[in-house]
Design an enzyme around this catalytic site. Structure first.
Site, PDB file in Angstrom:
ATOM      1  N   ASN A  13    -141.489  74.893 -87.836  1.00 34.52           N
ATOM      2  CA  ASN A  13    -141.324  73.531 -87.323  1.00 34.52           C
ATOM      3  C   ASN A  13    -140.228  73.437 -86.270  1.00 34.52           C
ATOM      4  OD1 ASN A  13    -143.421  72.465 -88.758  1.00 34.52           O
ATOM      5  ND2 ASN A  13    -142.168  71.467 -90.315  1.00 34.52           N
ATOM      6  N   ARG A  72    -152.025  72.960 -85.227  1.00 36.04           N
ATOM      7  CA  ARG A  72    -151.201  72.750 -86.417  1.00 36.04           C
ATOM      8  C   ARG A  72    -152.054  71.974 -87.421  1.00 36.04           C
ATOM      9  NH1 ARG A  72    -148.782  76.514 -86.348  1.00 36.04           N
ATOM     10  NH2 ARG A  72    -147.638  75.717 -88.105  1.00 36.04           N
ATOM     11  N   GLU A  87    -142.570  77.638 -93.089  1.00 40.17           N
ATOM     12  CA  GLU A  87    -142.935  76.301 -92.608  1.00 40.17           C
ATOM     13  C   GLU A  87    -141.769  75.630 -91.876  1.00 40.17           C
ATOM     14  OE1 GLU A  87    -145.882  75.250 -92.578  1.00 40.17           O
ATOM     15  OE2 GLU A  87    -146.882  76.463 -94.102  1.00 40.17           O
TER      16      GLU A  87
HETATM   17  N1  LIG Z   1    -137.830  70.261 -87.105  1.00 45.49           N
HETATM   18  C1  LIG Z   1    -138.596  69.296 -86.592  1.00 45.49           C
HETATM   19  N2  LIG Z   1    -138.244  68.661 -85.444  1.00 45.49           N
HETATM   20  C2  LIG Z   1    -139.021  67.691 -84.903  1.00 45.49           C
HETATM   21  N3  LIG Z   1    -140.178  67.256 -85.439  1.00 45.49           N
HETATM   22  C3  LIG Z   1    -140.600  67.849 -86.575  1.00 45.49           C
HETATM   23  C4  LIG Z   1    -139.844  68.888 -87.212  1.00 45.49           C
HETATM   24  N4  LIG Z   1    -140.506  69.265 -88.334  1.00 45.49           N
HETATM   25  C5  LIG Z   1    -141.612  68.504 -88.392  1.00 45.49           C
HETATM   26  N5  LIG Z   1    -141.678  67.640 -87.361  1.00 45.49           N
HETATM   27  C6  LIG Z   1    -142.722  66.594 -87.147  1.00 45.49           C
HETATM   28  O1  LIG Z   1    -143.389  66.367 -88.375  1.00 45.49           O
HETATM   29  C7  LIG Z   1    -144.799  66.610 -88.235  1.00 45.49           C
HETATM   30  C8  LIG Z   1    -145.371  67.173 -89.516  1.00 45.49           C
HETATM   31  O2  LIG Z   1    -144.828  68.460 -89.791  1.00 45.49           O
HETATM   32  P1  LIG Z   1    -145.667  69.481 -90.693  1.00 45.49           P
HETATM   33  O3  LIG Z   1    -145.993  68.828 -91.993  1.00 45.49           O
HETATM   34  O4  LIG Z   1    -144.933  70.772 -90.762  1.00 45.49           O
HETATM   35  O5  LIG Z   1    -147.054  69.662 -89.911  1.00 45.49           O
HETATM   36  P2  LIG Z   1    -147.357  70.485 -88.559  1.00 45.49           P
HETATM   37  O6  LIG Z   1    -146.210  71.406 -88.269  1.00 45.49           O
HETATM   38  O7  LIG Z   1    -148.608  71.225 -88.884  1.00 45.49           O
HETATM   39  O8  LIG Z   1    -147.544  69.467 -87.468  1.00 45.49           O
HETATM   40  C9  LIG Z   1    -144.911  67.520 -87.026  1.00 45.49           C
HETATM   41  O9  LIG Z   1    -146.175  67.425 -86.404  1.00 45.49           O
HETATM   42  C10 LIG Z   1    -143.780  67.014 -86.138  1.00 45.49           C
HETATM   43  O10 LIG Z   1    -144.171  65.856 -85.414  1.00 45.49           O
HETATM   44 MG   LIG Z   2    -145.299  72.586 -89.627  1.00 45.57          MG
END
Ligand SMILES: Nc1ncnc2c1ncn2[C@@H]1O[C@H](COP(=O)(O)OP(=O)(O)O)[C@@H](O)[C@H]1O
Ligand SMILES: [Mg+2]
Lengths: 111, 160
Positions: B65, B120, B61
């Site tokens: 990301n 996502r 995960e």
């Molecule tokens: N490393 C990262 N850098 C920038 N934004 C991030 C990062 N990790 C997560 N995000 C933001 O947080 C949101 C939620 O992350 P997550 O719970 O993993 O759901 P998903 O990846 O399915 O969108 C993402 O849609 C993104 O906007």
């Molecule tokens: Mg994610």
């Protein structure tokens, strides 16, 4: 593409006469693999126009939240076509992800 | 810099038994590479199958990301540091120098995603928090994000 899929992880699509499309997913589902799986499944849906899509997940060894996105995306597509999506025999790696997301409330899972 | 911590495992201070650092370009093919490296690293601590599955999922995960969100406008590196601390506490730090997260509270909400078009699910942080004993996220917009995942390994030898 860096990784080649071993033959045992091949995605099998099989259509039965009554409008049911069975897709057997094997191996690992992460974001990388989901892109390929999405194309394979959607191609089969476009060819077969099934009334029912059965995703057999009994052979899944690993799945992260990308698998949830893959299932929900296919469900949206089946909704548009007026058909149903059923997840069949999810292996433990898939089942715990489905449970965590409360997917049993929005997608039919058999058994 | 904004941050949040869930669970108490990330606050624990203990001597480091073993440590690895790897730098991965943010390519989706490296998602499975990161999982395999971490799995090999913690094999010495003899985790149970469930513990290993939890760790692989959480790492997947965090790394995904970086690839999907942090470097959405281009590319960059992912820095992964895995530490095994005394008494089988595993800590994995995953760092990017990408776009950062403007609202951490919103980002960790179940089903919240900024990339619905990319299919996502918005469940990444929920998975990390559910499968680990501690998660710490710190982020600066325009500078990057660091996710620390901590897991207590009870291991086969002490399993009840
Ligand atoms: N490393 C990262 N850098 C920038 N934004 C991030 C990062 N990790 C997560 N995000 C933001 O947080 C949101 C939620 O992350 P997550 O719970 O993993 O759901 P998903 O990846 O399915 O969108 C993402 O849609 C993104 O906007
Ligand atoms: Mg994610």
């Amino acid at each position: 593409m860096i990784h080649k899929q071993p033959p045992s992880e091949e995605t099998l699509c099989r259509q039965t006469e009554d409008g049911v499309l069975c897709v057997r997913l094997c191996g690992e589902i992460d974001h990388h693999r989901a892109a390929t799986l999405r194309r394979t499944i959607d191609d089969a849906i476009c060819r077969c126009h099934p009334t029912e899509l059965r995703l057999d997940m009994s052979g899944i060894a690993f799945m992260d939240s990308s698998g949830l996105g893959l299932i929900m995306g296919r469900r949206a597509l089946m909704d548009k076509l007026g058909g149903e999506l059923i997840v069949v025999h999810p292996a433990p790696a898939a089942r715990r992800m489905l449970q965590l997301a409360g997917m049993e409330r929005i997608v039919r899972i058999e058994p | 810099m904004a941050s949040y911590t869930v669970g108490d495992a990330c606050r624990t201070r203990r001597p480091v038994i073993n440590e690895i650092r790897i730098r991965l370009p943010a390519l989706s093919a490296n998602e499975s590479v990161a999982r395999a490296v971490v799995a090999a690293f913690c094999a010495a601590a003899d985790p149970t199958a469930t513990e290993l599955a939890d760790i692989k999922c959480a790492v997947s995960e965090a790394v995904t990301n970086c690839i999907v969100h942090a470097y959405r406008e281009g590319t960059g590196d992912i820095l992964l540091t895995a530490r095994l601390l005394q008494d089988r506490l595993l800590c994995i730090e995953i760092r990017d120098r990408g776009c950062g997260i403007p609202d951490l509270g919103q980002a960790r909400e179940p089903l919240y995603t900024t990339d619905a078009a990319g299919e996502r699910s918005g469940m990444g942080f929920t998975v990390m928090e559910s499968f680990c004993d501690g998660v710490r996220v710190s982020s600066t917009v325009g500078k990057g994000t660091t996710v620390t995942l901590c897991k207590r390994l009870r291991g086969r030898s002490t399993r009840t």
